[in-house]
Design a protein around this motif. Structure first.
Motif, PDB file in Angstrom:
ATOM      1  N   LEU A 250       0.831  -1.195   0.000  1.00 55.97           N
ATOM      2  CA  LEU A 250       0.000   0.000   0.000  1.00 55.97           C
ATOM      3  C   LEU A 250       0.868   1.248   0.000  1.00 55.97           C
ATOM      4  CD1 LEU A 250      -2.734   1.368   0.124  1.00 55.97           C
ATOM      5  CD2 LEU A 250      -2.715   1.084   2.619  1.00 55.97           C
ATOM      6  N   GLY A 251       1.967   1.209   0.739  1.00 51.75           N
ATOM      7  CA  GLY A 251       2.914   2.321   0.719  1.00 51.75           C
ATOM      8  C   GLY A 251       3.495   2.551  -0.660  1.00 51.75           C
ATOM      9  N   ALA A 252       3.660   1.470  -1.443  1.00 46.29           N
ATOM     10  CA  ALA A 252       4.165   1.622  -2.810  1.00 46.29           C
ATOM     11  C   ALA A 252       3.174   2.396  -3.672  1.00 46.29           C
ATOM     12  CB  ALA A 252       4.445   0.245  -3.407  1.00 46.29           C
ATOM     13  N   LEU A 253       1.889   2.091  -3.547  1.00 48.95           N
ATOM     14  CA  LEU A 253       0.877   2.854  -4.289  1.00 48.95           C
ATOM     15  C   LEU A 253       0.881   4.321  -3.859  1.00 48.95           C
ATOM     16  CD1 LEU A 253      -2.266   0.525  -4.430  1.00 48.95           C
ATOM     17  CD2 LEU A 253      -0.732   1.133  -6.293  1.00 48.95           C
ATOM     18  N   LEU A 254       0.958   4.543  -2.557  1.00 50.09           N
ATOM     19  CA  LEU A 254       0.958   5.916  -2.049  1.00 50.09           C
ATOM     20  C   LEU A 254       2.232   6.650  -2.458  1.00 50.09           C
ATOM     21  CD1 LEU A 254      -0.437   5.134   1.513  1.00 50.09           C
ATOM     22  CD2 LEU A 254      -1.672   6.137  -0.403  1.00 50.09           C
ATOM     23  N   LYS A 255       3.324   5.926  -2.575  1.00 49.87           N
ATOM     24  CA  LYS A 255       4.582   6.538  -3.003  1.00 49.87           C
ATOM     25  C   LYS A 255       4.464   7.032  -4.441  1.00 49.87           C
ATOM     26  CE  LYS A 255       8.304   4.559  -1.599  1.00 49.87           C
ATOM     27  NZ  LYS A 255       9.453   3.648  -1.407  1.00 49.87           N
ATOM     28  N   LEU A 256       3.796   6.267  -5.296  1.00 47.83           N
ATOM     29  CA  LEU A 256       3.588   6.705  -6.672  1.00 47.83           C
ATOM     30  C   LEU A 256       2.651   7.916  -6.716  1.00 47.83           C
ATOM     31  CD1 LEU A 256       3.185   3.244  -8.456  1.00 47.83           C
ATOM     32  CD2 LEU A 256       5.179   4.749  -8.471  1.00 47.83           C
ATOM     33  N   ALA A 257       1.623   7.925  -5.848  1.00 48.10           N
ATOM     34  CA  ALA A 257       0.720   9.071  -5.797  1.00 48.10           C
ATOM     35  C   ALA A 257       1.436  10.321  -5.296  1.00 48.10           C
ATOM     36  CB  ALA A 257      -0.482   8.752  -4.903  1.00 48.10           C
ATOM     37  N   TYR A 258       2.459  10.131  -4.458  1.00 48.53           N
ATOM     38  CA  TYR A 258       3.211  11.269  -3.915  1.00 48.53           C
ATOM     39  C   TYR A 258       3.931  12.037  -5.018  1.00 48.53           C
ATOM     40  CZ  TYR A 258       6.823  13.802  -1.324  1.00 48.53           C
ATOM     41  OH  TYR A 258       7.645  14.779  -0.836  1.00 48.53           O
ATOM     42  N   LEU A 259       4.317  11.352  -6.085  1.00 46.31           N
ATOM     43  CA  LEU A 259       5.075  12.003  -7.147  1.00 46.31           C
ATOM     44  C   LEU A 259       4.303  13.143  -7.793  1.00 46.31           C
ATOM     45  CD1 LEU A 259       6.690   8.877  -8.877  1.00 46.31           C
ATOM     46  CD2 LEU A 259       7.691  10.397  -7.165  1.00 46.31           C
ATOM     47  N   VAL A 260       2.968  13.060  -7.789  1.00 40.48           N
ATOM     48  CA  VAL A 260       2.154  14.116  -8.396  1.00 40.48           C
ATOM     49  C   VAL A 260       1.417  14.937  -7.341  1.00 40.48           C
ATOM     50  CG1 VAL A 260       1.862  12.849 -10.549  1.00 40.48           C
ATOM     51  CG2 VAL A 260       0.226  12.502  -8.698  1.00 40.48           C
ATOM     52  N   HIS A 261       1.744  14.730  -6.080  1.00 41.47           N
ATOM     53  CA  HIS A 261       1.063  15.437  -5.005  1.00 41.47           C
ATOM     54  C   HIS A 261       1.627  16.849  -4.876  1.00 41.47           C
ATOM     55  CE1 HIS A 261      -0.795  16.154  -1.051  1.00 41.47           C
ATOM     56  NE2 HIS A 261      -1.579  15.139  -1.351  1.00 41.47           N
ATOM     57  N   PRO A 262       0.789  17.856  -4.667  1.00 41.18           N
ATOM     58  CA  PRO A 262       1.301  19.241  -4.602  1.00 41.18           C
ATOM     59  C   PRO A 262       2.073  19.551  -3.319  1.00 41.18           C
ATOM     60  CG  PRO A 262      -1.062  19.196  -4.193  1.00 41.18           C
ATOM     61  CD  PRO A 262      -0.681  17.812  -4.605  1.00 41.18           C
ATOM     62  N   LEU A 263       1.822  18.815  -2.239  1.00 40.34           N
ATOM     63  CA  LEU A 263       2.480  19.100  -0.963  1.00 40.34           C
ATOM     64  C   LEU A 263       3.761  18.291  -0.856  1.00 40.34           C
ATOM     65  CD1 LEU A 263      -0.586  19.112   1.457  1.00 40.34           C
ATOM     66  CD2 LEU A 263       0.418  21.020   0.187  1.00 40.34           C
ATOM     67  N   LYS A 264       4.893  18.984  -0.967  1.00 42.13           N
ATOM     68  CA  LYS A 264       6.196  18.337  -0.852  1.00 42.13           C
ATOM     69  C   LYS A 264       7.116  19.223  -0.033  1.00 42.13           C
ATOM     70  CE  LYS A 264       5.860  15.907  -5.285  1.00 42.13           C
ATOM     71  NZ  LYS A 264       6.481  15.667  -6.601  1.00 42.13           N
ATOM     72  N   ARG A 265       8.162  18.621   0.499  1.00 48.21           N
ATOM     73  CA  ARG A 265       9.092  19.402   1.316  1.00 48.21           C
ATOM     74  C   ARG A 265       9.887  20.363   0.439  1.00 48.21           C
ATOM     75  NH1 ARG A 265      13.890  16.654   4.748  1.00 48.21           N
ATOM     76  NH2 ARG A 265      14.721  16.373   2.646  1.00 48.21           N
ATOM     77  N   ARG A 266       9.889  21.630   0.868  1.00 48.11           N
ATOM     78  CA  ARG A 266      10.627  22.663   0.149  1.00 48.11           C
ATOM     79  C   ARG A 266      11.407  23.495   1.152  1.00 48.11           C
ATOM     80  NH1 ARG A 266       5.724  21.921  -2.372  1.00 48.11           N
ATOM     81  NH2 ARG A 266       5.771  21.693  -4.650  1.00 48.11           N
ATOM     82  N   LEU A 267      12.525  24.065   0.692  1.00 51.10           N
ATOM     83  CA  LEU A 267      13.385  24.879   1.536  1.00 51.10           C
ATOM     84  C   LEU A 267      13.396  26.311   1.033  1.00 51.10           C
ATOM     85  CD1 LEU A 267      16.444  22.492   2.013  1.00 51.10           C
ATOM     86  CD2 LEU A 267      14.479  22.783   3.511  1.00 51.10           C
ATOM     87  N   ALA A 268      13.268  27.258   1.961  1.00 47.27           N
ATOM     88  CA  ALA A 268      13.339  28.669   1.622  1.00 47.27           C
ATOM     89  C   ALA A 268      14.797  29.114   1.567  1.00 47.27           C
ATOM     90  CB  ALA A 268      12.574  29.500   2.654  1.00 47.27           C
ATOM     91  N   ASP A 269      15.006  30.334   1.071  1.00 44.30           N
ATOM     92  CA  ASP A 269      16.370  30.848   0.907  1.00 44.30           C
ATOM     93  C   ASP A 269      17.060  31.095   2.245  1.00 44.30           C
ATOM     94  OD1 ASP A 269      18.396  31.645  -0.947  1.00 44.30           O
ATOM     95  OD2 ASP A 269      18.080  33.701  -0.228  1.00 44.30           O
ATOM     96  N   GLU A 270      16.277  31.115   3.339  1.00 46.85           N
ATOM     97  CA  GLU A 270      16.879  31.320   4.657  1.00 46.85           C
ATOM     98  C   GLU A 270      17.585  30.086   5.187  1.00 46.85           C
ATOM     99  OE1 GLU A 270      13.828  34.230   3.860  1.00 46.85           O
ATOM    100  OE2 GLU A 270      13.781  32.028   3.905  1.00 46.85           O
ATOM    101  N   CYS A 271      17.541  28.995   4.476  1.00 45.00           N
ATOM    102  CA  CYS A 271      18.164  27.753   4.940  1.00 45.00           C
ATOM    103  C   CYS A 271      19.659  27.951   5.142  1.00 45.00           C
ATOM    104  CB  CYS A 271      17.906  26.635   3.943  1.00 45.00           C
ATOM    105  SG  CYS A 271      18.748  25.088   4.342  1.00 45.00           S
ATOM    106  N   THR A 272      20.148  27.550   6.315  1.00 42.25           N
ATOM    107  CA  THR A 272      21.576  27.667   6.641  1.00 42.25           C
ATOM    108  C   THR A 272      22.320  26.361   6.453  1.00 42.25           C
ATOM    109  OG1 THR A 272      21.134  27.173   8.959  1.00 42.25           O
ATOM    110  CG2 THR A 272      21.082  29.511   8.291  1.00 42.25           C
TER     111      THR A 272
END
Length: 579
Positions: A250-272
């Motif tokens: 089931l995690g494999a199916l969800l992992k494939l769905a994650y590829l097109v999911h809009p919510l993903k980890r992103r870093l702002a320019d303030e990252c040190t």
């Protein structure tokens, strides 16, 4: 840079609360499956919302039970994606609990061996100490394809790995039997004390709605399942969320769905690039398809540069050179952070599903099928191997059954038990009726109502009462009226059919004192008998009952081949139940 504002919301406690609420909801759903069924939701809702069940039905060629449920499951698949793994999955919550205990015991400190290194020294840590991925990216996807190929060929091993199936069976065969004894003792003690109090009536009614008052839950596969569960939980000591990363279908199916999911980890320019998000990550900051939205990176980030909202990843546009190290950091290590910067900001090319590996694992399923089918050991079923009412085609039943255990939980008498290897490995954990443990209750048809795939037909009560499970047979070498010359009418008294399927013939026999005694000897009318098994359960003969239910005639050892005492002399399979 200005000091970040104080953060009042911490994600980890919130996630633990949501996981607890989700587990309680699943447990409430679990407890609601008791006779008579009166839940405010469909009795098979949990598994109808599992996209894996609908995918399996399509691949195995059995067809969907409901297109509406399949569409709902598909929508939820893309809406939640890996959020389900980190926040809602009951098995994921259990693995997080084990991981917390592991940390408390200091067997492994977070994702590292030994004490937490300083920020500068962290870059010198060997990869093995930092949640290094031990299998290829998307390995669970390749394993899912391998299992789907086997399912299409008729070897349904997929359900041994489904987290929803595992969670429900864990509650059925491990949690409920442990809770039942103390709860039953406490209820009986309080009932004896307050049975006349008016306020006690709702409590009594609530207990009887959630727990069976007639039978204690005991299952034949408890030890085997606990060993299997110990392996899953033990992998957590090897690597955090090992099951979720590499095995869970089931995690494999969800992992494939994650590829097109809009919510993903992103870093702002303030990252040190302090790498605290990397060290805190459930999966050691590995490739982004392993993210389960635990949000602990947000809690740990001192610059508040981590976000999951849809926006441009500002860190990707920064120059490749690293920021100048602080005065207290070694000046000779600035370039050592560059690989981490590229990975954390997504500058590296993302891992992709390998078509070559997909082809290899798909062909591997084709090659492995003959060997696994040989090990499966499917053979003619034993004569005392009984299926639930309405099941006629054994092969179709085995293909449809997802081993979820809902019928076991809902069975009023605890007579439905998980099969082991009697019908082959592919039938492992499928339900079978063991009348000596509990009969098929005459006025109950709950097992068909809770079956999510239709493996057990949902028969109306009147039709279910006519469904033939097998036929009872008298062992004249054990039956009291045959061997002891004493009267015994227990089986006939409990027979539920309108016209008793167990009848008696009066015979004169010579007693111990030499006098002739009139004895009523039972015989079975195979036309009326449906094989419910209550006669076998109530038989007073200790050990193996003198009257037993078989799926087909067992031979001359039981009954009478001449038909004098209800034995079947026609040979073959008169009830259409198959091998």
């Amino acid at each position: 840079m200005s000091k970040p504002a104080r953060r009042y919301l911490r994600w980890k406690p919130l996630r633990i609360i949501v996981q607890t609420v989700a587990f309680v909801a699943v447990f409430g759903y679990f407890l609601s499956l008791v006779y008579p069924l009166q839940p405010p939701w469909p009795a098979d809702a949990l598994f109808q919302l599992d996209p894996l069940s609908h995918l399996y039905l399509l691949v195995s060629g059995e067809g969907l039970k409901s297109w509406i449920w399949a569409l709902c499951a598909l929508v939820l698949l893309f809406v939640f994606a890996r959020i389900f793994c980190g926040w809602l999955c009951p098995l994921g919550a259990l693995l997080d609990l084990v991981s917390g205990i592991r940390g408390r015991l200091k067997l492994i400190n977070g994702s590292r061996i030994g004490p937490r290194p300083a920020d500068g020294d962290f870059l010198l840590q060997p990869q093995k100490a930092r949640q290094k991925s031990v299998l290829p990216p998307y390995f669970s996807v390749y394993l899912l394809l391998f299992l789907l190929v086997l399912a299409a060929l008729g070897l349904p091993l997929l359900w041994l790995f489904d987290p929803i199936v595992f969670s429900f069976k864990f509650l059925t065969v491990a949690v409920l039997p442990v809770l039942d004894e103390p709860l039953r003792a406490a209820f009986n003690a309080l009932d004896n004390r307050f049975y006349q109090a008016e306020w006690w009536y709702p409590v009594q009614d609530g207990y009887q709605r959630l727990f069976s008052v007639s039978q204690r839950p005991v299952y034949t596969d408890t030890v085997l399942f606990l060993l299997f569960g110990a392996v899953i939980l033990g992998l957590e000591f090897f690597q955090r969320r090992f099951w979720c990363r590499y095995i869970c279908p089931l995690g494999a199916l969800l992992k494939l769905a994650y590829l097109v999911h809009p919510l993903k980890r992103r870093l702002a320019d303030e990252c040190t690039l302090c790498l605290k998000c990397d060290t805190t990550c459930h999966f050691g900051g590995t490739t982004e398809q392993d993210c389960v939205y635990c949000m602990e990176c947000i809690d740990e980030c001192p610059a508040r540069a981590v976000t999951f909202l849809p926006q441009k990843n500002a860190a990707e546009t920064r120059p490749a050179k690293d920021k100048q190290p602080a005065a207290d950091k070694p000046a000779d290590k600035p370039n050592a952070r560059e690989p981490y910067r590229r990975r954390l900001t997504g500058a590296n090319p993302p891992a992709r599903v390998s078509r070559r590996l997909l082809l290899q694992y798909g062909l591997g399923g084709l090659v492995a099928y003959p060997a696994l089918n040989l090990l499966d050991g499917r053979r003619e079923l034993p004569v005392d191997f009984l299926r639930p009412p309405g099941v006629v085609d054994e092969a179709k039943f085995t293909d449809l059954c997802i081993k979820c255990g809902q019928c076991l939980k809902a069975c009023l008498t605890n007579g439905l038990q998980p099969a082991l290897t009697e019908a082959g490995m592919s039938a492992l954990w499928t339900p079978r009726l063991i009348p000596r443990m509990g009969e098929c209750e005459w006025g109950c048809n709950v097992c068909g109502q809770v079956c999510p795939t239709g493996a057990i037909p949902d028969l109306p009560l009147a039709e279910k009462q006519e469904a033939r499970i097998g036929c009872a047979w008298i062992d004249k070498m054990r039956c009291i009226p045959y061997i002891a010359k004493y009267p015994c009418t227990v089986c006939e008294e409990h027979c539920p059919t309108a016209d008793k399927a167990i009848k008696y013939r009066e015979n004169y026999v010579t007693g111990e004192d030499g006098e002739r005694v009139l004895v009523q000897r039972p015989w079975i009318d195979e036309v009326l008998c449906t094989g419910c098994g209550i006669c076998e359960r109530v038989c007073p003969v200790p050990g193996l009952a003198a009257v037993r239910v078989f799926r087909r005639p067992p031979g001359p050892a039981y009954g009478d081949t001449e038909g004098e005492y209800g034995g079947y002399g026609g040979g073959g399979d008169p009830y259409g139940l198959g091998g």
